[in-house]
Design an enzyme around this catalytic site. Structure first.
Site, PDB file in Angstrom:
ATOM      1  N   LYS A  12       0.820  -1.217   0.000  1.00 35.18           N
ATOM      2  CA  LYS A  12       0.000   0.000   0.000  1.00 35.18           C
ATOM      3  C   LYS A  12       0.862   1.281   0.000  1.00 35.18           C
ATOM      4  CE  LYS A  12      -3.965  -2.088   2.339  1.00 35.18           C
ATOM      5  NZ  LYS A  12      -4.986  -1.881   3.395  1.00 35.18           N
ATOM      6  N   TYR A  52     -12.467  -2.136  -3.909  1.00 37.77           N
ATOM      7  CA  TYR A  52     -12.939  -2.352  -2.535  1.00 37.77           C
ATOM      8  C   TYR A  52     -14.473  -2.382  -2.443  1.00 37.77           C
ATOM      9  CZ  TYR A  52      -8.487  -1.968   0.106  1.00 37.77           C
ATOM     10  OH  TYR A  52      -7.260  -2.183   0.680  1.00 37.77           O
ATOM     11  N   ASN A 115      -1.909   0.137   6.872  1.00 40.42           N
ATOM     12  CA  ASN A 115      -1.432  -1.150   7.401  1.00 40.42           C
ATOM     13  C   ASN A 115      -0.533  -1.886   6.394  1.00 40.42           C
ATOM     14  OD1 ASN A 115      -3.431  -1.914   5.650  1.00 40.42           O
ATOM     15  ND2 ASN A 115      -4.579  -3.153   7.108  1.00 40.42           N
ATOM     16  N   HIS A 118      -2.142  -5.477   1.649  1.00 44.96           N
ATOM     17  CA  HIS A 118      -3.460  -6.111   1.490  1.00 44.96           C
ATOM     18  C   HIS A 118      -3.234  -7.511   0.962  1.00 44.96           C
ATOM     19  CE1 HIS A 118      -7.563  -6.879   0.098  1.00 44.96           C
ATOM     20  NE2 HIS A 118      -6.991  -7.368  -0.982  1.00 44.96           N
ATOM     21  N   GLU A 129      -9.622 -10.670  -7.573  1.00 42.61           N
ATOM     22  CA  GLU A 129      -8.653  -9.572  -7.396  1.00 42.61           C
ATOM     23  C   GLU A 129      -7.484  -9.690  -8.383  1.00 42.61           C
ATOM     24  OE1 GLU A 129      -7.631  -9.409  -3.220  1.00 42.61           O
ATOM     25  OE2 GLU A 129      -9.624  -8.676  -2.678  1.00 42.61           O
TER      26      GLU A 129
END
Ligand code: CMP
Length: 136
Positions: A12, A52, A115, A118, A129
Site C-alpha cells: 500500500k 474495494y 497497514n 493487502h 482480485e
C-alpha cells in the site's frame, strides 16, 4: 491437504512511500512465495472504489478508497501452497496494534488504514482480485 494457490498482494501507499518494497518482497520470498507477476501502479479513486466494492457499505469505505488511490502501490500475484491463508498469516491482523510479532503489519504497519499490505481473504476473492489487476 495442501494445494498450490495464487493470491493477490498489494503493497500500500504508506509502505511504498517509506521505500519498503524490496524489504516486503524479501519477506514473501523468505516465506516461500513465488512472485509470479508484479507491477507498480497508481489507481484513480474510481478504480479503488471498484476494487474495494465489497466494503462499500462500511463507514470507512470513502477514506479507504481515497487512501489506496493516494500514491503508488505495488500489486503482485503470489504463489505457494495454501497461498491465501499463508499470506493472511504472514500479514497478521488488520489492525497493526493487534498483529502478532513477526507479521508484516506488526513490523511495518502504522495504523488500521496505513497497514502496509493487502491480501485476498479467500480463494474466490483471490481470483477476482488477480483478474482485476492482471486480466490481459
Ligand atoms: P485490507 O486488507 O486492505 O482490506 C480493507 C481495508 O480497510 C483494511 O485492510 C484496512 O486497511 C481498512 N480499514 C479501515 N478501517 C477498518 C476497520 N474498522 N475494520 C477493517 N478494516 C478497516
Amino acid at each position: 491437504m495442501s494445494s498450490l494457490e495464487q493470491t493477490l498482494s498489494i503493497i500500500k501507499p504508506d509502505a511504498v512511500e517509506r521505500n519498503l518494497i524490496e524489504e516486503i518482497k524479501q519477506e514473501f520470498k523468505k516465506n516461500n512465495f513465488t512472485i509470479l507477476k508484479e507491477k507498480k501502479i497508481k489507481l484513480e479513486k474510481q478504480e479503488a472504489e471498484k476494487f474495494y466494492k465489497v466494503h462499500q457499505t462500511k463507514p470507512f469505505y470513502n477514506d479507504l478508497c481515497s487512501y489506496l488511490s493516494s500514491g503508488p502501490i505495488v500489486v503482485m500475484v503470489l504463489e505457494s501452497e495454501n497461498a491465501v491463508l499463508k499470506n493472511r498469516e504472514l500479514m497478521g491482523a488488520t489492525d497493526p496494534t493487534k498483529a502478532e510479532e513477526g507479521t508484516l503489519r506488526k513490523k511495518f504497519g502504522i495504523s488500521i488504514d496505513k497497514n502496509s499490505v493487502h491480501g485476498s481473504d479467500s480463494l474466490e476473492n483471490a481470483r477476482i482480485e488477480i483478474d482485476f489487476f492482471f486480466k490481459d
